[in-house]
Design an enzyme around this catalytic site. Sequence first.
Site, PDB file in Angstrom:
ATOM      1  N   THR A   1       8.222  -6.176  -3.994  1.00 28.01           N
ATOM      2  CA  THR A   1       8.013  -4.932  -4.549  1.00 28.01           C
ATOM      3  C   THR A   1       9.083  -5.215  -5.035  1.00 28.01           C
ATOM      4  O   THR A   1      10.448  -5.230  -3.663  1.00 28.01           O
ATOM      5  CB  THR A   1       7.632  -4.610  -3.596  1.00 28.01           C
ATOM      6  OG1 THR A   1       6.307  -4.545  -3.255  1.00 28.01           O
ATOM      7  CG2 THR A   1       7.811  -2.494  -4.091  1.00 28.01           C
TER       8      THR A   1
ATOM      9  N   LYS B   1       3.605   1.017  -8.365  1.00 29.61           N
ATOM     10  CA  LYS B   1       4.018   0.897  -6.536  1.00 29.61           C
ATOM     11  C   LYS B   1       5.598   1.659  -6.148  1.00 29.61           C
ATOM     12  O   LYS B   1       5.086   2.130  -4.575  1.00 29.61           O
ATOM     13  CB  LYS B   1       4.298  -0.355  -6.304  1.00 29.61           C
ATOM     14  CG  LYS B   1       5.072  -1.330  -4.716  1.00 29.61           C
ATOM     15  CD  LYS B   1       3.790  -1.047  -3.837  1.00 29.61           C
ATOM     16  CE  LYS B   1       4.407  -1.343  -2.413  1.00 29.61           C
ATOM     17  NZ  LYS B   1       3.730  -2.118  -1.658  1.00 29.61           N
TER      18      LYS B   1
ATOM     19  N   LYS C   1      14.114   0.111   1.445  1.00 27.91           N
ATOM     20  CA  LYS C   1      14.069  -0.446   0.032  1.00 27.91           C
ATOM     21  C   LYS C   1      13.395   0.135  -1.221  1.00 27.91           C
ATOM     22  O   LYS C   1      13.910  -0.047  -2.689  1.00 27.91           O
ATOM     23  CB  LYS C   1      14.241  -2.037   0.372  1.00 27.91           C
ATOM     24  CG  LYS C   1      13.862  -2.920  -0.907  1.00 27.91           C
ATOM     25  CD  LYS C   1      12.757  -3.553  -1.181  1.00 27.91           C
ATOM     26  CE  LYS C   1      11.700  -3.954  -0.444  1.00 27.91           C
ATOM     27  NZ  LYS C   1      10.737  -4.372  -0.990  1.00 27.91           N
TER      28      LYS C   1
END
Length: 298
Positions: free
Chosen positions: A101, A176, A244
């Site tokens: 990701t 995502k 993150k």
Amino acid sequence: MSERTQPRIGVVGLGTMGGAMAANLAKAGFPLTAWNRTPGRSHELEALGIDIAATPRALASTADIVLVCVSDTPDVEAVLFGPEGVAEGAAPGSLVIDCSTIDPAGSRRFAARLAEKGIGFVDAPVTGGSEGARNATLAILVGGAPADVERARPVLAAIGRTITHLGPVGSGQAAKAVNQVILAATYLGVAEGLVLALKAGLDPQQVVEALSGGAAQSWVLANRSGRMLANEYPLGFKVALHLKDLGIALDIARESGAVLPIAALVAQLEAGLVATGHGDDDMSALARAIRGLSGLEA
Ligand code: NAP
């Protein structure tokens, strides 16, 4: 007519997700080589007959398709373009599938650099947790040119259950980010609800069972409320990695003009968890933060 042979796969990154993906690719019959920065994470894979390469370059030189699953954008850049990286070994006509990701702009940059060498690229971040990776039931969010995505599809089908092609390179990562924003709200909501149940003197387990058949039902309530009630947060998905991901989502929001108050709040709570030594806890440790603010054991 000769039988069509399976492409040879190289897997870069054997953490919680990449290790499980490599095991499922081997079980699906793909010839496989793997590499991990820290040696020793690969014992289980060696038992499955998977070759371990000395470098990403060596791995890529024998692979038709390289699947990457490492932590963050600079890490993908390092394994692709660093010394002894994938780009040094991969042949023109090969394909990189990035299941990490990362920032969608990073995906677009990496795809353009690989295209200069005739190497294809798709971004294919996943959702479904460590359980989904182990059981090959991940939902996979794909961005890339249609021909590259079709080439990636049989590989992705061995590690996940739902494969959705959302558009050009970067689209999977953008989707995502949407997933991570929704997860932020769900984890925080379940954590707050359970802390309220505890403070109100209810039997929290009974509350979870009662709510599971109603509108508050969710994957997080079903699969992570136990950890929140036990106040124990084994992996899972690290708080630091979700933080993150919220950084990526908040960057996209700033550039596009979206306003994400809950994502910003959860990022702050997670920054607090990282600062107090809980960055490697499962993300359900958001309950630890809410417990602490509420005067419960944190
Ligand atoms: P993890 O268990 O912490 O593993 C991270 C992997 O990346 C390790 O193999 C690590 O190697 C490698 N790595 C990190 N930086 C590197 C670098 N600079 N060079 C080479 N290798 C590097 O993380 P994970 O949970 O598997 O997550 C991997 C990716 O999947 C992340 O992008 C995460 O956001 C995403 N993801 C995770 C979940 C989940 O539930 N865990 C779910 C969906 C998506 P070392 O062993 O040497 O440290």
